[in-house]
Design a protein around this motif. Structure first.
Motif, short mmCIF file in Angstrom:
data_model
loop_
_atom_site.label_atom_id
_atom_site.label_comp_id
_atom_site.label_asym_id
_atom_site.label_seq_id
_atom_site.Cartn_x
_atom_site.Cartn_y
_atom_site.Cartn_z
N SER A 21 -39.57 65.73 38.29
CA SER A 21 -39.47 66.49 39.55
C SER A 21 -40.43 66.00 40.60
O SER A 21 -40.41 66.49 41.73
N GLY A 22 -41.30 65.08 40.24
CA GLY A 22 -42.28 64.56 41.20
C GLY A 22 -43.38 65.57 41.51
O GLY A 22 -43.95 65.55 42.60
N LEU A 23 -43.70 66.44 40.55
CA LEU A 23 -44.72 67.47 40.76
C LEU A 23 -46.06 67.12 40.13
O LEU A 23 -46.95 67.97 40.08
N ALA A 24 -46.22 65.88 39.69
CA ALA A 24 -47.44 65.50 38.97
C ALA A 24 -48.67 65.67 39.87
O ALA A 24 -49.69 66.21 39.43
N GLU A 25 -48.59 65.22 41.09
CA GLU A 25 -49.73 65.32 42.01
C GLU A 25 -50.08 66.78 42.31
O GLU A 25 -51.25 67.16 42.32
N GLN A 26 -49.06 67.59 42.53
CA GLN A 26 -49.29 69.01 42.81
C GLN A 26 -49.93 69.70 41.59
O GLN A 26 -50.88 70.46 41.74
N ARG A 27 -49.40 69.43 40.40
CA ARG A 27 -49.95 70.04 39.19
C ARG A 27 -51.40 69.57 38.96
O ARG A 27 -52.25 70.34 38.54
N HIS A 28 -51.66 68.30 39.27
CA HIS A 28 -53.00 67.77 39.13
C HIS A 28 -53.97 68.50 40.07
O HIS A 28 -55.08 68.87 39.66
N ARG A 29 -53.55 68.74 41.31
CA ARG A 29 -54.39 69.47 42.27
C ARG A 29 -54.66 70.90 41.80
O ARG A 29 -55.77 71.41 41.91
N VAL A 30 -53.63 71.57 41.26
CA VAL A 30 -53.79 72.94 40.78
C VAL A 30 -54.77 72.99 39.62
O VAL A 30 -55.66 73.85 39.58
#
Length: 169
Positions: A21-30
């Motif tokens: 889903s391309g959410l790796a960066e967002q999950r990393h920030r969270v």
């Protein structure tokens, strides 16, 4: 701390979905934000504990200084002996030691209480989940509450057992 653990577990369990889903960066920030929050809370807790230790040491120092001054004044006026003043100082030391240790153990006791309440809370959640997954029991066969319901219309009919009282129109 639980929010960080939840984010890490969700990201780990759904790793393929997060990448797809391309959410790796967002999950990393969270996860990083939650980790910094936990680090800040841990630092704050250690600061409070250090302040408590400093105040306990200051109180012990002041009480020992007071006993020393009183002992010096009394010895100067030939009231007690040097051995009596030394005994008083040692007695104050023996009294303050267990009190200080108890106050320092309170932190560990609170941590244990929080862990215990989390364990009890999670076990209650599991038992509530199990209870919600159970099917309601039907009344025993031949019970006075079991009746049958018949529905007819458009050339078809069906009959099914019901546990509710009949509805009269």
């Amino acid at each position: 701390m639980s929010a960080r653990a939840q984010q890490i577990l969700e990201s780990h369990r759904g790793y393929a979905t997060v990448l797809g889903s391309g959410l790796a960066e967002q999950r990393h920030r969270v996860v990083m934000t939650d980790s910094w929050r936990v680090a800040g809370q841990s630092l704050r807790a250690r600061t409070v504990l250090s302040m408590l230790n400093a105040r306990l040491n200051l109180g012990e120092c002041l009480s020992l200084a007071a006993v020393l001054v009183v002992g010096f004044v009394l010895i100067d006026h030939n009231a007690p002996t040097v051995g009596g003043a030394t005994t008083a100082m040692l007695l104050v030391l023996r009294l303050l030691g267990p009190v200080n240790q108890l106050l320092l153990v309170i932190d560990t006791l609170q941590s244990a209480l929080a862990s215990l309440s989390r364990m009890i809370g999670s076990s209650r959640l599991r038992s509530a989940r199990r209870m919600s997954q159970r099917r309601p029991r039907a009344p025993p066969y031949g019970s006075t509450r079991s009746r049958s319901v018949t529905a007819r219309g458009h050339g078809c009919s069906t009959t099914s057992p019901s546990t509710s009282p009949p509805v009269s129109a």
